[in-house]
Structures are given as structure tokens and as C-alpha cells.
Design an enzyme around this catalytic site. Sequence first.
Site, PDB file in Angstrom:
ATOM      1  CB  SER B  30      -0.984  -0.015   1.177  1.00 47.65           C
ATOM      2  OG  SER B  30      -0.305  -0.232   2.378  1.00 47.65           O
ATOM      3  CE  LYS B  54      17.340 -18.026 -14.500  1.00 46.27           C
ATOM      4  NZ  LYS B  54      17.777 -17.881 -15.906  1.00 46.27           N
ATOM      5  CB  THR B  76      22.834 -26.445 -17.481  1.00 46.73           C
ATOM      6  OG1 THR B  76      22.650 -25.199 -18.160  1.00 46.73           O
ATOM      7  CG2 THR B  76      22.814 -26.205 -15.974  1.00 46.73           C
ATOM      8  CG  ASN B  81      18.413 -17.937  -8.805  1.00 48.67           C
ATOM      9  OD1 ASN B  81      18.914 -18.315  -7.741  1.00 48.67           O
ATOM     10  ND2 ASN B  81      17.925 -16.720  -8.959  1.00 48.67           N
ATOM     11  CD  GLN B  84      20.068 -22.557  -5.489  1.00 47.02           C
ATOM     12  OE1 GLN B  84      19.262 -22.933  -4.649  1.00 47.02           O
ATOM     13  NE2 GLN B  84      20.618 -21.365  -5.447  1.00 47.02           N
ATOM     14  CE1 TYR B 116      16.950 -28.631  -3.585  1.00 46.90           C
ATOM     15  CE2 TYR B 116      18.148 -27.138  -5.000  1.00 46.90           C
ATOM     16  CZ  TYR B 116      17.223 -27.355  -3.999  1.00 46.90           C
ATOM     17  OH  TYR B 116      16.579 -26.278  -3.424  1.00 46.90           O
ATOM     18  N   GLY B 180      17.795 -10.599 -18.257  1.00 51.02           N
ATOM     19  CA  GLY B 180      19.204 -11.006 -18.246  1.00 51.02           C
ATOM     20  C   GLY B 180      19.467 -11.721 -19.566  1.00 51.02           C
ATOM     21  N   GLY B 181      19.345 -13.040 -19.588  1.00 49.87           N
ATOM     22  CA  GLY B 181      19.429 -13.799 -20.834  1.00 49.87           C
ATOM     23  C   GLY B 181      18.160 -13.678 -21.664  1.00 49.87           C
ATOM     24  N   GLY B 182      17.080 -13.233 -21.048  1.00 51.57           N
ATOM     25  CA  GLY B 182      15.873 -12.911 -21.806  1.00 51.57           C
ATOM     26  C   GLY B 182      14.794 -13.983 -21.792  1.00 51.57           C
ATOM     27  CB  SER B 304      13.074 -12.794 -11.091  1.00 48.38           C
ATOM     28  OG  SER B 304      13.991 -11.864 -10.545  1.00 48.38           O
TER      29      SER B 304
END
Lengths: 319, 319
Positions: B30, B54, B76, B81, B84, B116, B180-182, B304
Site C-alpha cells: 500500500s 527458474k 548445464t 538460480n 539449483q 539436490y 538477463g538472458g531474456g 524473479s
Amino acid sequence: MPHKVGFADICNAHQRIAPHVHRTPVLTCSSLDKRLGAGVFFKCENFQKTGSFKIRGASNALLSLTKEEKNRGVITHSSGNHAQALAHAARSEGIKATIIMPSNSTPVKMQAVAGYGADIRSCDPGQESREAVCREVQQETGSVFISPYNDNRIIAGQGTAALELASDMPDLDMLLVPVGGGGLLAGSALAAKGVNTDIKVIGTEPETANDAYQSFRKGKIIPVTRPDTVADGLRTSLGILTFAVISEQADDIITVSEEAIILAMRYVWERMKIIIEPSSAVPVAALMSGNINVRNKQIGVVLSGGNVNLDQLPWMQHV
Amino acid sequence: MPHKVGFADICNAHQRIAPHVHRTPVLTCSSLDKRLGAGVFFKCENFQKTGSFKIRGASNALLSLTKEEKNRGVITHSSGNHAQALAHAARSEGIKATIIMPSNSTPVKMQAVAGYGADIRSCDPGQESREAVCREVQQETGSVFISPYNDNRIIAGQGTAALELASDMPDLDMLLVPVGGGGLLAGSALAAKGVNTDIKVIGTEPETANDAYQSFRKGKIIPVTRPDTVADGLRTSLGILTFAVISEQADDIITVSEEAIILAMRYVWERMKIIIEPSSAVPVAALMSGNINVRNKQIGVVLSGGNVNLDQLPWMQHV
């Protein structure tokens, strides 16, 4: 004989304040649930107006005043969340508020209180000085004193957070809340047991400010003499009214170390991505301590507030 | 000719990943609304699994693989992010994941990826070394490469956050997302305009990593050479696929200063009591800059992610 505060007062308070406060969300944390083997439901009063549950009690107290009392204005002493809450609630109602703040209050909190239009008077740090200056100004101005916790209207207002949580999550086995002056614990116990008589309500307190723990066990108020805890909202001692309710309604009070509070606070920030203040981390630390049997239980936790000095985080002070 | 990614792909991705990701909440602030004279709706991907959006693209990519590809495993390169997210999504699907991480990645992020169950291979910092080591390991293992952004399955997955936001808030005039990378901007533009053709979609970027801003204006990819921004998620440059979508679908790209990013991040922490990472603060900084006409508008913002090193906050680095 004064009216004894009960479940009906909390329901009335909820009706009264609902248009003036947020109905805060209930969040969960899957990594904590997995770790504990339990379901934990966090009532996020850090998202509440003014950043803490204190607006609930303050709003209920102010909305309960007579017209004549409103005209006299209100006064309190507080360095923290109650100050902001009372200032905000008073502005909403067009009531003049005077706040006695210790001279060592953090500038950002004084700015917030001033930003809500309250009249700030400075006093020396320490409970005695606060109360003395407050009495003095009260006599001078005729304002109505609104205690941060030792007031049945405040207790009833603070209980509305647990009322909402217990209504949203009717199968809770247990409810954990932090305890400082005891307004939140007293109100939460009345509210939760009003919804579900079987729910266990546990107060959680820093070891270094364990007056409620001691008072609960000894059956009389044992004030804390030198509270030295990172949980700045929990440095106060129980009052007569909050102690009376807590000794009757609470199931237990347990304490946690400073280290456990800081670890729990950081855990919530990292995993839940929400900002809680150290006081809110106290019940989380209790859950994570392993000292409560939580396995397969549904547990409610009131995250009492999120007002933190972002320039000085507790895990950085020892660097 | 390869299939061109479109709105239907995002809807399909949403169907595919919905059981595997959180439908994140939409929050408001607010005090910001009052300050801007606008209504801002924050899509909280900081509350998403693995702490960022991501996981949406990574899940969509992995769920789109053939059984044969799944058996080969995925690979990769990422320090952040996407690493992860891919590790988490691969574990959920029982797929082997190899992540090439620069040797200067923060230990906490490497621990999360290792936690992970992914196989981590270290490389020298810098885009070239990352790509070289990745190709090498890929040839050795036969794993399927999953780009952090330059992949239509990733673009479609990232668009699902905006799809949810535009469905929850059908009257948005404008949508702001970081670039960033789009992948997020490309997917968000396709998603938002698929729901409502009139919505303006604006990419927001740090001044010091303004490759998308330049590329958008010059009509060709201008890679960033020395990105030096606190918004660590936005240091990458657009890829061929993301650039193609963005030049066609985005309405504008605007840039903000480092100082504005840090102020906006702190504002969100203080007022909303939620933890966002610097990249998430970039669209907030753009709103607060006064460079966009927001008055009386309904504005969506994708926050994000919320992965922050709590030992080193940007407003403390200059102390």
C-alpha cells in the site's frame, strides 16, 4: 470486580477491528515440515499494518474508547512496535497520541512514530523512567493511558490473530507464540481454546528474559531484572492481567537460547524468504530445538512481527 | 525450420509443470501504491521452489524430454538460480544432472546444488571457460544440454509466471520484468499478450549490463562485455531465440542505476517484509524512478527470486 477477559471479548474485538487491520496470510515451509515430520502453519503478522500484531490490540483499545476519552487523546510508553501501532491507530481514528520513547530508541522507529503524526516525548532508558515520565505527561494532558499489554482490550485485540489462524486451520494440535508482556500469549490462549478446547497453547521465551517461564512455574509474577536478549520485543515482564490469564489458560512456557533464536530467524529468512524480527523467531527456535514432541502434529505459530534494523542483523554482530 | 515459440506453448507448459511448481501468491504494497498513485501487483517467484522462477523453465524442459534423452541425463553451466532449478527438477524426475559451476561460485549455492544430488564440475570463471568445459563433459557423457534461457522449452516455462499473474489480474495495463538472458522477458511477453493484447510489456535492466537495451534499440544482438552489476542474475546477454521473441513482442526496455536497484531492494524488504534478490528489485527500481508513466495504472511485476547471501547485503558493502 472488573470484567474478566474471555473468548467473547476476542470475537467482539475481531468484529470491531477487522475493517482496520489486514487478515494476514498463513504460510507453510516444506523444508521445515520435512525436518520436523510435522505440519507448521505460520500466521504472518510480519505482514500486518505497522509490521506487527500490535495494531490489533491498539485498534481494539482505541475503538473501545468513549467519545469523551477519544477527545482527551491517548498516551503510552514504548520503544517498539506498540508505539508504532498506537500512533497509527490513533491517526486513523483522529485521536491525538503521545508516545514516551526512551532516548536510546532506534532513529528509524522514532521516525515511523513521528511519521504517523504522534507527539513523541523522550525519557531516560529503563522501565522506571518511562513510567514516571508517562504519568507526569498524562497528568499534564489528561490523556488516556493505553498499556502495551496489561489491559483487557489489548489482550482481546492481540488474540484475534490466533482466532483467525485457528479458524483457517481448525485441526491444529498446538499453538506456539512468543511471550514478552504476555498480551499475545493471553489473547492467543483464550482465542485458540475458544475455537478448539483440545489445542495446546505454549508460550516461548528467550532464556535470558525468562520471567514468564519462572512466573508460570512459581505461580506468582517474577519480573525479569536484566533482560539481555536479541528479541527486543520480549524484554518486558508479565503484567497482572496477562499473568492471570496465562496461568489459567497456557499449557506451558518453554525457553530458547540466543543462538537458537538467531539460527531460527536466519532459517526463516533463507527458506521462507520472509522477514521476521528476532521475537518472531523464538517459537520457531522452540520447534527446532527438539524439546517439543511435534511429530505428525499440526502446529500453528504466530510470527509476531517483521520490524528489523536492516543495517544490523543479529548474525552479523559477532563478525 | 524450427517451431517458433508462442502462447500455446506457454499454456501447454503450464499444464505440464503445474503439479511440480508452486502457484505463487500475488502481493501488493500500500505504501508503494500511494507513492506511485498506481496499483502494483507483485508475482512472488521469490517464494517459488528453489527460490526463483527458474524451476518453471527447467521443469518444462525436463518434462518435455524423450525417455531416451532422460536416460542420457542433462547438463548445464550456471553459477546461480538455473543451476539449483535444474538440479532440483532433475532429482524430481529421476534424471542425472551435471552442473558446470565457476570456481568462484558462492559456497552456499554450490551446497544447494550438491544437496539436490547433482554432479558438480568446476570450471574457471568466465563465459568461454564455462561453455568449453560444458561441451567437453557433454561429449564425454552424452548428456542433453539445457540452456539457462536460449531454448524454446525454457522460454515457454518461464512465461508461466506471467500467465498466472495475467489470469489472476486480468486488468493489468503494464507488466515489468527483469531481463538477463531474456527467457523470462520473452516468455512473459508472449504470455501476457496472449491473455490481453493491450498490455504493455517492459523489460528492465541494470545500466551496467544493458545489452538487452542496446540490442532492442539497434535490432541486433549486442553482447555485454563487462557486466558489473549487483543484480547477479542479469549479467548474461540475450540469446538468439530470446532476442527474436523480445524484438517482436516487448514494448520497451529501460535501464536503472545500481543505486536505484539497491534502494528498491531495501524498500521492498522494509515495507513488504519479503526477501527479494537484487535482480527482482530492478523492475521495482524502474517503477520508482519516475521514468515510466504509471499514474492510475494497474501494473504487474515479476519478483524473479529471493536467493541472497545474508552475510553480505548490498547496502552494507560500502560501509
